[in-house]
Design a protein around this motif. Structure first.
Motif, PDB file in Angstrom:
ATOM      1  N   ARG A 224     -15.478 -36.583  33.526  1.00  0.00           N
ATOM      2  CA  ARG A 224     -14.771 -35.331  33.226  1.00  0.00           C
ATOM      3  C   ARG A 224     -15.227 -34.812  31.852  1.00  0.00           C
ATOM      4  NH1 ARG A 224     -10.780 -38.004  36.267  1.00  0.00           N
ATOM      5  NH2 ARG A 224      -9.819 -36.651  37.856  1.00  0.00           N
ATOM      6  N   PRO A 225     -16.449 -34.309  31.748  1.00  0.00           N
ATOM      7  CA  PRO A 225     -16.928 -33.779  30.466  1.00  0.00           C
ATOM      8  C   PRO A 225     -16.353 -32.396  30.189  1.00  0.00           C
ATOM      9  CG  PRO A 225     -18.606 -33.469  32.132  1.00  0.00           C
ATOM     10  CD  PRO A 225     -17.478 -34.230  32.796  1.00  0.00           C
ATOM     11  N   LEU A 226     -16.196 -32.085  28.918  1.00  0.00           N
ATOM     12  CA  LEU A 226     -15.693 -30.774  28.495  1.00  0.00           C
ATOM     13  C   LEU A 226     -16.533 -30.297  27.325  1.00  0.00           C
ATOM     14  CD1 LEU A 226     -12.021 -29.642  28.137  1.00  0.00           C
ATOM     15  CD2 LEU A 226     -13.607 -29.237  26.257  1.00  0.00           C
ATOM     16  N   ILE A 227     -16.898 -29.033  27.339  1.00  0.00           N
ATOM     17  CA  ILE A 227     -17.721 -28.454  26.267  1.00  0.00           C
ATOM     18  C   ILE A 227     -16.841 -27.647  25.327  1.00  0.00           C
ATOM     19  CG2 ILE A 227     -19.538 -26.765  25.765  1.00  0.00           C
ATOM     20  CD1 ILE A 227     -20.924 -27.683  28.328  1.00  0.00           C
ATOM     21  N   LEU A 228     -16.938 -27.969  24.046  1.00  0.00           N
ATOM     22  CA  LEU A 228     -16.176 -27.295  22.992  1.00  0.00           C
ATOM     23  C   LEU A 228     -17.139 -26.581  22.060  1.00  0.00           C
ATOM     24  CD1 LEU A 228     -13.691 -26.761  21.157  1.00  0.00           C
ATOM     25  CD2 LEU A 228     -14.051 -29.050  20.183  1.00  0.00           C
ATOM     26  N   ALA A 229     -16.866 -25.316  21.773  1.00  0.00           N
ATOM     27  CA  ALA A 229     -17.726 -24.529  20.885  1.00  0.00           C
ATOM     28  C   ALA A 229     -16.945 -24.045  19.683  1.00  0.00           C
ATOM     29  CB  ALA A 229     -18.324 -23.342  21.640  1.00  0.00           C
ATOM     30  N   GLY A 230     -17.543 -24.192  18.499  1.00  0.00           N
ATOM     31  CA  GLY A 230     -16.940 -23.706  17.273  1.00  0.00           C
ATOM     32  C   GLY A 230     -17.770 -22.611  16.641  1.00  0.00           C
ATOM     33  N   ALA A 231     -17.485 -22.323  15.373  1.00  0.00           N
ATOM     34  CA  ALA A 231     -18.157 -21.219  14.678  1.00  0.00           C
ATOM     35  C   ALA A 231     -19.662 -21.403  14.626  1.00  0.00           C
ATOM     36  CB  ALA A 231     -17.596 -21.087  13.261  1.00  0.00           C
ATOM     37  N   LEU A 247     -23.006 -29.045  34.575  1.00  0.00           N
ATOM     38  CA  LEU A 247     -22.125 -30.210  34.551  1.00  0.00           C
ATOM     39  C   LEU A 247     -20.847 -29.992  35.360  1.00  0.00           C
ATOM     40  CD1 LEU A 247     -22.286 -31.184  30.770  1.00  0.00           C
ATOM     41  CD2 LEU A 247     -23.036 -32.628  32.667  1.00  0.00           C
ATOM     42  N   GLU A 248     -20.568 -28.728  35.691  1.00  0.00           N
ATOM     43  CA  GLU A 248     -19.262 -28.331  36.236  1.00  0.00           C
ATOM     44  C   GLU A 248     -18.161 -28.804  35.268  1.00  0.00           C
ATOM     45  OE1 GLU A 248     -18.820 -29.503  40.312  1.00  0.00           O
ATOM     46  OE2 GLU A 248     -20.460 -28.208  40.987  1.00  0.00           O
ATOM     47  N   ALA A 249     -18.337 -28.365  34.015  1.00  0.00           N
ATOM     48  CA  ALA A 249     -17.423 -28.760  32.937  1.00  0.00           C
ATOM     49  C   ALA A 249     -16.625 -27.563  32.452  1.00  0.00           C
ATOM     50  CB  ALA A 249     -18.215 -29.345  31.766  1.00  0.00           C
ATOM     51  N   PRO A 250     -15.362 -27.760  32.078  1.00  0.00           N
ATOM     52  CA  PRO A 250     -14.585 -26.681  31.454  1.00  0.00           C
ATOM     53  C   PRO A 250     -15.187 -26.300  30.103  1.00  0.00           C
ATOM     54  CG  PRO A 250     -13.153 -28.452  32.226  1.00  0.00           C
ATOM     55  CD  PRO A 250     -14.564 -28.974  32.289  1.00  0.00           C
ATOM     56  N   ALA A 277      -0.194 -24.824  27.741  1.00  0.00           N
ATOM     57  CA  ALA A 277       0.224 -26.136  28.248  1.00  0.00           C
ATOM     58  C   ALA A 277      -0.743 -26.633  29.320  1.00  0.00           C
ATOM     59  CB  ALA A 277       1.640 -26.047  28.800  1.00  0.00           C
ATOM     60  N   GLU A 278      -1.202 -25.736  30.193  1.00  0.00           N
ATOM     61  CA  GLU A 278      -2.119 -26.145  31.256  1.00  0.00           C
ATOM     62  C   GLU A 278      -3.484 -26.533  30.692  1.00  0.00           C
ATOM     63  OE1 GLU A 278      -1.339 -23.975  35.354  1.00  0.00           O
ATOM     64  OE2 GLU A 278      -1.382 -22.526  33.707  1.00  0.00           O
ATOM     65  N   ALA A 279      -3.968 -25.776  29.713  1.00  0.00           N
ATOM     66  CA  ALA A 279      -5.251 -26.116  29.091  1.00  0.00           C
ATOM     67  C   ALA A 279      -5.157 -27.452  28.362  1.00  0.00           C
ATOM     68  CB  ALA A 279      -5.668 -25.017  28.130  1.00  0.00           C
ATOM     69  N   TYR A 280      -4.020 -27.687  27.725  1.00  0.00           N
ATOM     70  CA  TYR A 280      -3.812 -28.948  27.004  1.00  0.00           C
ATOM     71  C   TYR A 280      -3.927 -30.123  27.982  1.00  0.00           C
ATOM     72  CZ  TYR A 280      -1.918 -31.968  23.307  1.00  0.00           C
ATOM     73  OH  TYR A 280      -1.757 -32.937  22.343  1.00  0.00           O
ATOM     74  N   ASP A 281      -3.368 -29.972  29.171  1.00  0.00           N
ATOM     75  CA  ASP A 281      -3.442 -31.036  30.175  1.00  0.00           C
ATOM     76  C   ASP A 281      -4.878 -31.276  30.623  1.00  0.00           C
ATOM     77  OD1 ASP A 281      -0.712 -31.402  30.063  1.00  0.00           O
ATOM     78  OD2 ASP A 281      -0.294 -30.158  31.829  1.00  0.00           O
ATOM     79  N   VAL A 282      -5.651 -30.205  30.758  1.00  0.00           N
ATOM     80  CA  VAL A 282      -7.060 -30.342  31.140  1.00  0.00           C
ATOM     81  C   VAL A 282      -7.821 -31.105  30.058  1.00  0.00           C
ATOM     82  CG1 VAL A 282      -9.220 -29.079  31.551  1.00  0.00           C
ATOM     83  CG2 VAL A 282      -7.084 -28.298  32.604  1.00  0.00           C
ATOM     84  N   ILE A 283      -7.591 -30.734  28.803  1.00  0.00           N
ATOM     85  CA  ILE A 283      -8.258 -31.422  27.695  1.00  0.00           C
ATOM     86  C   ILE A 283      -7.878 -32.901  27.673  1.00  0.00           C
ATOM     87  CG2 ILE A 283      -8.502 -31.523  25.181  1.00  0.00           C
ATOM     88  CD1 ILE A 283      -7.774 -28.464  25.225  1.00  0.00           C
ATOM     89  N   ALA A 284      -6.593 -33.169  27.881  1.00  0.00           N
ATOM     90  CA  ALA A 284      -6.126 -34.554  27.871  1.00  0.00           C
ATOM     91  C   ALA A 284      -6.788 -35.375  28.972  1.00  0.00           C
ATOM     92  CB  ALA A 284      -4.606 -34.586  28.023  1.00  0.00           C
ATOM     93  N   ALA A 285      -7.120 -34.730  30.090  1.00  0.00           N
ATOM     94  CA  ALA A 285      -7.724 -35.439  31.223  1.00  0.00           C
ATOM     95  C   ALA A 285      -9.220 -35.673  31.042  1.00  0.00           C
ATOM     96  CB  ALA A 285      -7.483 -34.654  32.514  1.00  0.00           C
ATOM     97  N   LEU A 306      -5.930 -35.413  20.923  1.00  0.00           N
ATOM     98  CA  LEU A 306      -6.730 -34.929  22.049  1.00  0.00           C
ATOM     99  C   LEU A 306      -8.067 -35.654  22.200  1.00  0.00           C
ATOM    100  CD1 LEU A 306      -6.030 -31.095  21.949  1.00  0.00           C
ATOM    101  CD2 LEU A 306      -5.355 -32.722  23.718  1.00  0.00           C
ATOM    102  N   LEU A 307      -8.421 -36.486  21.240  1.00  0.00           N
ATOM    103  CA  LEU A 307      -9.695 -37.202  21.321  1.00  0.00           C
ATOM    104  C   LEU A 307      -9.510 -38.685  21.631  1.00  0.00           C
ATOM    105  CD1 LEU A 307     -11.660 -35.576  18.362  1.00  0.00           C
ATOM    106  CD2 LEU A 307     -11.499 -34.842  20.743  1.00  0.00           C
ATOM    107  N   LYS A 308      -8.272 -39.133  21.700  1.00  0.00           N
ATOM    108  CA  LYS A 308      -8.019 -40.552  21.967  1.00  0.00           C
ATOM    109  C   LYS A 308      -8.541 -40.951  23.349  1.00  0.00           C
ATOM    110  CE  LYS A 308      -3.990 -41.380  19.013  1.00  0.00           C
ATOM    111  NZ  LYS A 308      -2.534 -41.708  18.979  1.00  0.00           N
ATOM    112  N   GLY A 309      -9.274 -42.073  23.375  1.00  0.00           N
ATOM    113  CA  GLY A 309      -9.781 -42.594  24.639  1.00  0.00           C
ATOM    114  C   GLY A 309     -10.958 -41.836  25.202  1.00  0.00           C
TER     115      GLY A 309
END
Length: 563
Positions: A224-231, A247-250, A277-285, A306-309
């Motif tokens: 379950r990879p997720l891509i995060l973009a910053g400045a 990747l079919e990643a959020p 709340a829904e996005a938070y659950d996706v990130i947690a997963a 949000l980065l634990k585990g």
């Protein structure tokens, strides 16, 4: 003295575009400094004139063909120049006088340091021959304490070179540089010669070696990879989207990446305390976070929760931006777009299957927070969430948006969108309120063809906004100011209530901000009901100049900061 300056300037006219060598023409040092700024392609400066910078500013405007936006307070000049920098990509320039002129800029300079804004402040200094001058102060020490850089004009002959060094340092060090100019040298004769030092950004690159291979291995094995973009990744949108689709990643962003993936089906909005709340659950997963150009600030990570585990890979082109808040599993000091392209290449080469994580996302847009209810309002006040939702719908779509500091700002970030990250600007990187109006004016001068929207609190408007609102009127800027007026310093109000303390020290009976806006030459409207909000939205559509919309809010019902 002014006539002397003009007469001298006319006799010794220099090339306004900085293209000609005028080393054989005699000029005064203040003229050489003004021309040195023009030599760098700067046609607009922000200033407040005094004894120590008056003739410099006069020459820039009347002989160099430049424009000076006259501010009402010295700190405003610095803030305007910083926003001008961010909007245009040029090095913004401000000018103030000696002593109190500089000390009035201290907080603004610190804001520029915290925000990493390359800009120049041309500051006069008391004569070195007058140690008992009433405005004498050790200006170097004032500047050093703010964290800004200091560049001394050493001699009249080196003045143009000193200015060029300041421009180079501003870009290289990504902070304000104060050019200190003794007034007793202003009228020394010099031979001006254009000096512009070329500045080259470090070439974009992709990392190599074991860490690079390990990072790709983590991504390839993620379920379950997720891509995060910053400045630091706002120019890599297409590459990041291509990787996410492979990747079919959020896709998620930090605050300063806001709007980067707007409209894409994989977009879940903010990552961190601003998430729905829904996005938070996706990130947690998620089991792997691939962070491009993000600091991994403690609010982005919800203090690490949000980065634990999870496996965390941080890609950033600056070593100093890595590890400040969180130690990732792998660090790639590399360009965001090229690294995303490289990861995509190796995934294809190794025939790694897509994760399918994005297919688990709900069909509806989970980046949008639930709508506000207009019925949930106190008599004489408007529901804040509802007002923000309507403003988001009705404000000009091509807006540039700025937010001042205060309790209300996180709700604005969550509910009022922007076209892209380049259209959003924080004005409180130093966590100081009262700096929004000044930066909104700078942004409006940097992008005169776009409407600028500022959200500010009542305390921030009284502290700095009211001082400069007339500057927006005088300079005919297209500025829409939304004052979130809960008649209190809201963050402190809540703290005192939480401790069962009397909050009266935080509460204020302000004058009508809408009436103040009209008195200062703009337009103004007060909003206490949905009907008044619609009238205000109509006024925005028909505005002829700067307009202020005052949202009357119940201090006990403004949502808490999402921190």
């Amino acid at each position: 003295m002014l006539s002397k300056d003009r007469a001298s300037s006319s006799a010794n006219r220099v090339d306004h575009q900085g293209g000609n060598d005028v080393s054989n023409q005699k000029t005064y040092m203040h003229q050489s400094i003004a021309q040195a700024v023009r030599d760098h392609g700067i046609d607009t400066i922000f200033g407040l004139v005094g004894d120590a910078n008056l003739f410099l500013a006069n020459h820039f405007v009347n002989e160099c063909g430049g424009n000076m936006v006259a501010a009402a307070h010295e700190g405003g000049t610095v803030l305007m120049a910083q926003a001008y920098t961010q909007v245009t990509g040029k090095v913004g320039v401000a000018t103030v006088t000696q002593g109190p002129g500089l000390t009035n800029c201290f907080t603004a300079l610190r804001e520029g340091v915290s925000a990493r804004r390359p800009m120049i402040l041309l500051c006069g200094d008391t004569p070195v021959t007058a140690p008992f001058h009433p405005q004498n102060i050790d200006q170097r020490e004032v500047v050093k304490a703010s964290g800004a850089g200091f560049e001394q004009v050493k001699t009249p002959e080196t003045a143009a070179r000193d200015v060029a060094t300041a421009f180079y340092r501003a870009r290289k060090e990504r902070r304000p540089i104060v050019v200190n100019i003794p007034t007793d040298l202003m009228w020394a004769e010099v031979a001006h010669k254009p000096v512009v030092y070329p500045f080259h950004e470090a070439p974009a690159h992709v990392s190599t070696g074991p860490v690079h291979e390990e990072a790709i291995g983590m991504i390839a094995s993620a379920k379950r990879p997720l891509i995060l973009a910053g400045a630091g990744a706002v120019t890599a949108r297409d590459s990041l989207i291509a990787l996410a689709e492979r990747l079919e990643a959020p896709l998620a962003t930090t605050l300063k990446g806001t709007g980067l993936f707007k409209g894409h089906p994989n977009n879940i909005g903010y990552f961190g305390t601003l998430s729905t709340a829904e996005a938070y659950d996706v990130i947690a997963a998620a089991d792997c976070i691939i962070a491009f150009g993000a600091w991994l600030h403690f609010l982005t990570t919800d203090r690490g929760e949000l980065l634990k585990g999870k496996r965390v890979i941080q890609i950033n082109n600056s070593q100093s931006d890595v590890g400040a808040f969180y130690q990732p599993d792998a660090v790639l000091i590399a360009d965001a777009a090229q690294t995303a392209d490289n990861i995509l290449y190796w995934l294809d080469e190794a025939e790694i299957p897509a994760s399918g994580f994005a297919r688990e996302l709900p069909a509806h847009d989970i980046s949008v927070h639930p709508k506000g209810d207009p019925a949930q309002a106190t008599e004489g006040c408007i529901n804040f969430e509802y007002a923000l939702d309507r403003l988001n719908e009705a404000l000009p779509q091509n807006r540039i948006m700025l937010t001042d500091g205060g309790r209300y700002i996180t709700e604005v970030w969550c509910r009022v969108s922007v076209p892209d990250p380049f259209s959003f600007h924080m004005t409180d990187n130093f966590a100081a309120i009262g700096q929004g109006m000044q930066q909104a004016i700078g942004a409006a001068h940097g992008a005169p063809d776009r409407p600028v929207v500022l959200f500010t609190g009542d305390g921030g408007f009284m502290m700095g906004g009211m001082t400069e609102f007339n500057t927006a009127v005088r300079t005919q800027r297209d500025l829409i100011v939304i004052v979130c007026n809960d008649s209190a310093y809201g963050a402190e109000h809540i703290q005192m209530l939480d401790r069962n303390m009397d909050p009266s020290l935080t509460e204020f009976t302000w004058p009508s901000f809408a009436a103040i806006a009209r008195t200062l030459g703009g337009e103004g409207a007060t909003v206490t009901t949905p009907a008044e909000l619609e009238a205000a939205l109509n006024a925005i559509q028909t505005r002829q100049g700067p307009i202020l919309i005052e949202l009357k809010l119940d201090p006990n019902k403004v949502p808490r900061m999402r921190m």
